[in-house]
Design an enzyme around this catalytic site. Structure first.
Site, PDB file in Angstrom:
ATOM      1  N   ASP A  28      -1.860 -36.694  56.639  1.00 14.37           N
ATOM      2  CA  ASP A  28      -0.485 -37.188  56.739  1.00 14.37           C
ATOM      3  C   ASP A  28      -0.405 -38.524  57.485  1.00 14.37           C
ATOM      4  OD1 ASP A  28       0.108 -34.917  55.482  1.00 14.37           O
ATOM      5  OD2 ASP A  28       1.306 -34.013  57.091  1.00 14.37           O
ATOM      6  N   ALA A  29      -1.255 -38.674  58.496  1.00 17.55           N
ATOM      7  CA  ALA A  29      -1.196 -39.887  59.324  1.00 17.55           C
ATOM      8  C   ALA A  29      -1.460 -41.134  58.483  1.00 17.55           C
ATOM      9  CB  ALA A  29      -2.209 -39.797  60.456  1.00 17.55           C
TER      10      ALA A  29
ATOM     11  N   ASP B 110       1.615 -41.867  56.454  1.00 12.70           N
ATOM     12  CA  ASP B 110       2.632 -42.471  57.319  1.00 12.70           C
ATOM     13  C   ASP B 110       2.328 -43.942  57.586  1.00 12.70           C
ATOM     14  OD1 ASP B 110       3.762 -40.015  57.388  1.00 12.70           O
ATOM     15  OD2 ASP B 110       2.988 -39.479  59.377  1.00 12.70           O
TER      16      ASP B 110
ATOM     17  N   SER C 136      21.964 -20.039  31.038  1.00 12.35           N
ATOM     18  CA  SER C 136      21.493 -19.028  31.990  1.00 12.35           C
ATOM     19  C   SER C 136      20.579 -18.067  31.238  1.00 12.35           C
ATOM     20  CB  SER C 136      22.664 -18.313  32.633  1.00 12.35           C
ATOM     21  OG  SER C 136      23.443 -17.733  31.628  1.00 12.35           O
TER      22      SER C 136
ATOM     23  N   GLU D 217       6.567 -17.392  34.364  1.00 13.64           N
ATOM     24  CA  GLU D 217       6.535 -18.048  35.678  1.00 13.64           C
ATOM     25  C   GLU D 217       7.539 -17.377  36.606  1.00 13.64           C
ATOM     26  OE1 GLU D 217       7.309 -22.115  34.548  1.00 13.64           O
ATOM     27  OE2 GLU D 217       9.359 -21.663  34.006  1.00 13.64           O
TER      28      GLU D 217
ATOM     29  N   LYS E 142      10.750 -16.672  38.928  1.00 10.08           N
ATOM     30  CA  LYS E 142      12.135 -17.139  38.908  1.00 10.08           C
ATOM     31  C   LYS E 142      12.492 -17.528  40.336  1.00 10.08           C
ATOM     32  CE  LYS E 142      16.706 -15.953  37.167  1.00 10.08           C
ATOM     33  NZ  LYS E 142      17.514 -16.279  38.331  1.00 10.08           N
TER      34      LYS E 142
ATOM     35  N   ASP F 242      14.545 -18.791  43.522  1.00  7.43           N
ATOM     36  CA  ASP F 242      15.903 -18.500  43.951  1.00  7.43           C
ATOM     37  C   ASP F 242      16.478 -19.707  44.680  1.00  7.43           C
ATOM     38  OD1 ASP F 242      18.053 -16.912  43.970  1.00  7.43           O
ATOM     39  OD2 ASP F 242      17.342 -15.526  45.513  1.00  7.43           O
TER      40      ASP F 242
ATOM     41  N   ARG G 122      24.057 -27.812  37.868  1.00 10.39           N
ATOM     42  CA  ARG G 122      24.295 -27.138  36.591  1.00 10.39           C
ATOM     43  C   ARG G 122      25.795 -27.013  36.310  1.00 10.39           C
ATOM     44  NH1 ARG G 122      24.918 -21.539  35.557  1.00 10.39           N
ATOM     45  NH2 ARG G 122      24.424 -21.039  33.401  1.00 10.39           N
TER      46      ARG G 122
ATOM     47  N   TYR H  15      11.056 -26.465  35.385  1.00 11.57           N
ATOM     48  CA  TYR H  15      10.697 -25.406  34.435  1.00 11.57           C
ATOM     49  C   TYR H  15      11.051 -25.745  32.995  1.00 11.57           C
ATOM     50  CZ  TYR H  15      15.512 -24.100  35.720  1.00 11.57           C
ATOM     51  OH  TYR H  15      16.850 -24.123  35.999  1.00 11.57           O
TER      52      TYR H  15
ATOM     53  N   LYS I 257       9.338 -16.844  28.566  1.00  9.13           N
ATOM     54  CA  LYS I 257       9.901 -17.643  27.472  1.00  9.13           C
ATOM     55  C   LYS I 257       8.917 -17.649  26.315  1.00  9.13           C
ATOM     56  CE  LYS I 257      11.792 -20.520  31.036  1.00  9.13           C
ATOM     57  NZ  LYS I 257      11.445 -21.587  31.962  1.00  9.13           N
TER      58      LYS I 257
ATOM     59  N   LYS J 181      14.018  -9.053  36.588  1.00  5.04           N
ATOM     60  CA  LYS J 181      14.407  -9.154  37.993  1.00  5.04           C
ATOM     61  C   LYS J 181      13.645  -8.158  38.876  1.00  5.04           C
ATOM     62  CE  LYS J 181      17.634 -11.420  39.149  1.00  5.04           C
ATOM     63  NZ  LYS J 181      19.057 -11.561  38.815  1.00  5.04           N
TER      64      LYS J 181
ATOM     65  N   CYS K 122      24.594   2.672  80.546  1.00  5.19           N
ATOM     66  CA  CYS K 122      23.561   2.981  79.556  1.00  5.19           C
ATOM     67  C   CYS K 122      23.994   4.181  78.700  1.00  5.19           C
ATOM     68  CB  CYS K 122      22.243   3.297  80.264  1.00  5.19           C
ATOM     69  SG  CYS K 122      20.980   3.923  79.145  1.00  5.19           S
TER      70      CYS K 122
ATOM     71  N   CYS L 172      21.360   7.195  79.767  1.00 11.03           N
ATOM     72  CA  CYS L 172      21.256   7.820  81.090  1.00 11.03           C
ATOM     73  C   CYS L 172      22.453   7.504  81.987  1.00 11.03           C
ATOM     74  CB  CYS L 172      19.962   7.404  81.769  1.00 11.03           C
ATOM     75  SG  CYS L 172      19.975   5.694  82.328  1.00 11.03           S
TER      76      CYS L 172
ATOM     77  N   CYS M  69      19.378  -1.638  80.829  1.00 13.23           N
ATOM     78  CA  CYS M  69      19.736  -0.447  81.589  1.00 13.23           C
ATOM     79  C   CYS M  69      18.959  -0.514  82.896  1.00 13.23           C
ATOM     80  CB  CYS M  69      19.323   0.784  80.784  1.00 13.23           C
ATOM     81  SG  CYS M  69      19.096   2.247  81.803  1.00 13.23           S
TER      82      CYS M  69
ATOM     83  N   CYS N   2      15.562   6.691  83.101  1.00 16.92           N
ATOM     84  CA  CYS N   2      16.213   6.709  81.785  1.00 16.92           C
ATOM     85  C   CYS N   2      15.252   7.285  80.742  1.00 16.92           C
ATOM     86  CB  CYS N   2      16.632   5.294  81.395  1.00 16.92           C
ATOM     87  SG  CYS N   2      17.338   5.179  79.740  1.00 16.92           S
TER      88      CYS N   2
END
Ligand code: IVH
Length: 670
Positions: free
Chosen positions: A38-39, A42, A87, A119, A121, A123, A142, A230, A295, A319, A413, A416, A431, A437
Site C-alpha cells: 500500500d505504501a 500511496d 429483479s 454466483e 447473491k 446483499d 435501480r 454481475y 442464470k 435464498k 440485584c 440476591c 451487583c 450472590c
C-alpha cells in the site's frame, strides 16, 4: 533543483503515473493479487497529486485523483434505464430449485442438463454504471427498475469502480452490479458513527444503500463501499460472446471486479451442490450474502426463455434462511455475570431466524439499550448470523405501541437483592453481592471448570445450578470434596456419570500455573494475562506478595488490571479459597520466571488462521506466548506474522495485501 520539464514531458509523466495507479488498482480489486505494498501505491498517488497541483490545466476527470468532486449536489437527477433493471424470482429449498430447472428444460424442450452461471447473491444495492469510450460517465440506482437516481458523484468515490476501463472496451458499456459493504467495513463504520454520537446502521445493506444516497460525495467517500459486477445493460461497439460467463470474463479483462466465487454448474444437481458449498462458506465470507443466483449461461437460451413481469425466466435467486426477522420484545430482564455485571437481555416472542427458533437475545449493555431506544412492546429486528449469539439490532418505530416505556437499570440485584452499583465513569453496573450472590457464584464455578481453565469435563451449567441451589458447593474448593453419592443423588445423574465427574474433578488437580490463575476469575485477567503473570512471577507466593507497582511490570498489565489483581489477593475470602484449593491437592509444574525482553518472540504479534496439521489453535497459541509473542484475532498493520493452515479464509488475503509474513506450522515450530 528540480529538472525543467516541457509540457509533453509532464503530460507523459502524468499519464505514466495514472496508468501505474490504474494498474495497481486492477491488481488489487479485480485480480485480488496486489503487486506492490500500500505504501508504494500511496507514494505514486501523492506524486500524481503533486504534479497535478503544479499543472492544474492538465488534470483530467478520469484521473485517479479525481474521485471526490468538490461540491455536493442539491438533489439526484432521474435516470431512465434503457434496458430495465430486473429483479429475481426466489426459490427456497432444493425442491424449488429443482423445479426451476425442470421448468427451464420444459420451455426449452431440452432433455440435456442446462449450464448455469452460479454466483453469490450479494446483499447491497443494485447500481448501473455507464462507460462511454471506456470512461465512467454515470452511475445510477435501480429505482423502480425503469427509472433510477443519478448517483454519479458517489459511485466515483468507490475505489473498486474504475474511472477508466482498460484493454479496448466497447464504445458504450453499461455495467450492472451490487454496491455493498464488507462486514468488517460495516463494523468499523458503525463504531465510528457511535463514537461520534450518531446512530449506527442496522445492517451492511442499509449502510451501503444509505451511503449511496448522500448529496455530498465527501461523505460517501468516507464509507467503506465496494462493488462487484454481475451483468451488463446496454452495450454498443462490441459483439458479446454466447455465454454469460464469457461476458463476465470480458468485464474482468476491462478492469471490472466480478465475483471470485462464480462458477458454471451443470443441471439441478450442480445447482444444489453449489448452493450447499456456498452456504457452508457463508459465515466465513468477508461480506454478507443472502443466497446464490443461477442464470442460464447460454445467452441465446436466455432470449428464448424471456421474461415474466419484472423478472427473467432464465434466472433464480436461491435464498438462504433469513438472518434477520421481526418479532415483538416481551420484556427486558437483567442477567448477572461472573463479575456481577448486569446485562440486559431481550425476552422475545419466539421467532425462526438464522435456522433456529430464538426467544432471547442480547442487548449488550444499558448504553446500547438507550442508543437503540428499545422498549418492551416494541417490534424489533432480531439478527442471528452464523453461530453468533442472537442480538436485537433495531426497533421498528412505526410499530411502537402507545405508552411503551423506557426501562431503567434496577437498583437491586434481581438474584440476591444486593445493591447495584455503577462507579463513576464505568459503563457497567454490577451487583455488589460478590460471592454472596448465587448468580455470581454459579458463573464463577462455570468459569473455574471451563475448558481453558481447570477443564473439568462433565460439569455443565445445569449441574452447577443444582450444586449451588442445593448448597452443596459454595466456592470452587468445595468441588474437590464432592462424593459420588452426593452427585448421584442429583437430578439426571446416574451412578456412572457421578463417578466420571469425580474422576475428572480429580484429574483437574494436575494443572498448570497459568490455567490456575485464569480459573480464579480475577477481573480482567484473561488466559493470556494469566499466563503472563505465571511466567513473570513463577510461583504463587511471589505473585500474592507483589504490590501494584510490581504487577504493572508484567507485559500487558496496566494499572487497572494490576489493581484488580492486588485487590483480589488482598481479600481474605479469596486467600481462604486458594488455601483450600491447595489443600485439596492442586499442583502444577514449577515455572522458571522469565523476563519478557529475553524471549525470542518478544514484541512480535501473530495471527492464526486455518487448520494446522499437528497443533491445535490453543497449542500453537501457547507456544507463541511461551516464547514471548502475542496472538491476536485479526490482521492489522501491527501484525508481524500470520500462521496459516488449511482453509485459511480471508485473513490470508488480508495478510498478503498488508505484506505480513506468512508462516506454516513447520516454520513456526522450527
Ligand atoms: S442478477 C436479470 N446477480 O438481487 C437479473 N442480482 O432480486 C438481475 N443481486 O436487484 C439481477 N447479487 O441487486 C443478480 N449475482 C447477482 C446478484 C444480484 C445481488 C441483487 C440485485 C438485484 C436483486 C434481484
Amino acid at each position: 533543483m528540480k529538472p525543467v520539464m516541457g509540457v509533453s514531458d509532464i503530460e507523459s509523466q502524468l499519464e505514466k503515473l495514472r496508468a501505474a495507479l490504474r494498474h495497481h488498482n486492477y491488481r488489487y480489486y479485480v485480480l485480488d493479487d496486489p503487486e506492490v505494498p500500500d505504501a508504494e501505491y500511496d507514494r505514486l498517488f501523492r506524486d500524481l497529486q503533486a504534479l497535478e497541483a503544479d499543472n492544474p490545466e492538465l488534470v483530467t476527470p478520469d484521473s485517479p485523483t479525481q474521485r471526490v468532486g468538490a461540491t455536493p449536489v442539491s438533489d439526484f437527477g432521474a435516470v431512465s434505464h434503457d434496458v430495465p433493471m430486473l429483479s429475481l424470482e426466489n426459490a427456497f429449498g432444493d425442491d424449488e430449485l429443482t423445479e426451476f430447472d425442470r421448468r427451464i428444460r420444459e420451455r426449452l424442450d431440452q432433455e440435456d442438463e442446462v449450464d448455469y452461471l452460479a454466483e453469490p447473491k450479494l446483499d447491497g444495492a443494485a447500481v448501473s454504471l455507464r462507460y462511454e469510450n471506456g470512461v465512467l460517465v454515470r452511475g445510477a440506482t435501480r429505482g423502480d427498475g425503469l427509472t433510477g437516481e443519478d448517483i454519479s458523484h458517489n459511485v466515483r468515490t468507490i475505489q473498486s469502480i474504475p474511472l477508466r476501463l482498460q484493454d479496448s472496451p466497447p464504445s458504450l458499456l453499461e455495467v450492472r452490479g451490487e454496491v455493498f459493504m464488507s462486514t468488517e467495513g460495516f463494523r468499523a463504520l458503525n463504531q465510528r458513527m457511535t463514537d461520534e454520537g450518531g446512530k449506527p446502521f442496522v445492517n451492511p445493506r442499509n449502510a451501503a444503500a444509505g451511503s449511496l444516497r448522500q448529496l455530498d460525495p465527501r461523505l460517501t467517500a468516507a464509507r467503506p463501499l465496494e462493488f462487484i459486477a454481475y451483468g451488463v445493460g446496454v452495450v454498443e461497439g462490441e459483439d458479446l460472446p454466447q455465454r454469460h460467463s464469457e461476458v463476465l470474463g470480458l468485464l474482468k479483462s476491462w478492469g471490472i471486479r466480478i465475483s471470485s466465487l462464480g462458477e458454471v454448474v451443470a443441471g439441478a444437481s450442480g445447482c444444489v451442490a453449489y448452493y450447499e458449498r456456498i452456504a457452508a462458506q457463508r459465515s466465513r465470507l468477508p461480506y454478507e450474502i443472502d443466497g446464490v443466483v443461477f442464470k442460464v449461461d447460454l445467452r441465446p437460451l436466455q432470449e428464448k426463455l424471456g421474461y415474466v413481469a419484472r423478472a427473467p425466466r432464465w434466472a433464480v435467486a436461491a435464498k438462504f434462511p433469513a438472518q434477520e426477522e421481526l418479532t415483538v420484545l416481551r420484556a427486558i430482564e437483567f442477567q448477572v455475570g461472573r463479575t456481577g455485571a448486569l446485562t440486559p437481555v431481550a425476552r422475545l416472542e419466539p421467532v425462526f431466524v438464522g435456522g433456529v427458533t430464538v426467544s432471547n437475545a442480547t442487548l449488550h449493555n444499558m448504553d446500547e439499550v438507550r442508543r437503540k431506544d428499545v422498549r418492551p412492546g416494541d417490534t424489533v429486528i432480531v439478527r442471528r448470523a452464523g453461530d453468533v449469539i442472537p442480538e436485537v439490532v433495531g426497533v421498528v418505530l412505526e410499530k411502537r405501541p402507545s405508552g411503551a416505556r423506557q426501562i431503567e437499570m434496577p437498583e437491586r440485584c434481581p438474584v440476591c437483592d444486593s445493591d447495584v452499583v455503577q462507579p463513576e465513569g464505568e459503563a457497567v453496573a454490577r451487583c455488589s453481592g460478590g460471592l454472596y450472590c448465587a448468580a455470581q457464584r454459579k458463573e464463577a464455578l462455570r468459569h473455574f471448570a471451563s475448558r481453558k481453565a481447570m477443564d473439568i469435563e462433565g460439569l455443565g451449567t445445569k449441574l452447577i445450578e443444582q450444586l449451588v441451589d442445593g448448597d452443596l458447593v459454595e466456592t470452587p474448593a468445595d468441588l474437590y470434596g464432592l462424593t459420588v453419592d452426593e452427585l448421584a443423588a442429583l437430578d439426571r445423574m446416574a451412578e456412572k456419570s457421578a463417578e466420571n465427574l469425580v474422576a475428572s474433578i480429580e484429574k483437574s488437580k494436575q494443572t498448570d500455573f497459568g490455567r490456575f490463575l485464569f480459573a480464579l476469575g480475577i477481573r480482567d485477567v484473561g488466559e493470556v494475562t494469566a499466563r503472563q503473570l505465571a511466567r513473570h512471577f513463577g510461583d504463587l507466593d511471589a505473585l500474592m506478595a507483589a504490590n501494584e507497582e510490581a504487577l504493572a511490570e508484567v507485559r500487558d498489565v496496566g494499572p487497572i488490571v494490576a489493581a484488580h489483581v492486588a485487590s483480589f489477593f488482598a481479600q481474605a475470602h479469596n486467600r481462604r479459597v486458594i488455601e483450600c484449593l491447595l489443600e485439596a491437592g492442586l499442583v502444577w509444574p514449577k515455572v522458571t520466571p522469565a523476563k519478557d525482553e529475553e524471549l525470542p518472540l518478544s514484541g512480535k504479534t501473530f495471527v492464526l488462521t486455518g487448520t494446522l496439521p499437528n497443533l491445535t489453535r490453543d497449542e500453537a497459541k501457547a507456544r507463541i506466548e511461551a516464547l514471548g509473542g502475542k496472538v491476536t484475532g485479526s490482521i492489522s498493520g501491527k501484525t508481524d506474522y500470520l500462521v496459516a493452515g488449511d482453509s485459511p479464509g480471508s485473513k490470508l488475503d488480508k495478510a498478503k495485501k498488508l505484506g505480513v509474513t506468512i508462516l506454516d506450522e513447520d516454520e513456526l515450530v522450527g
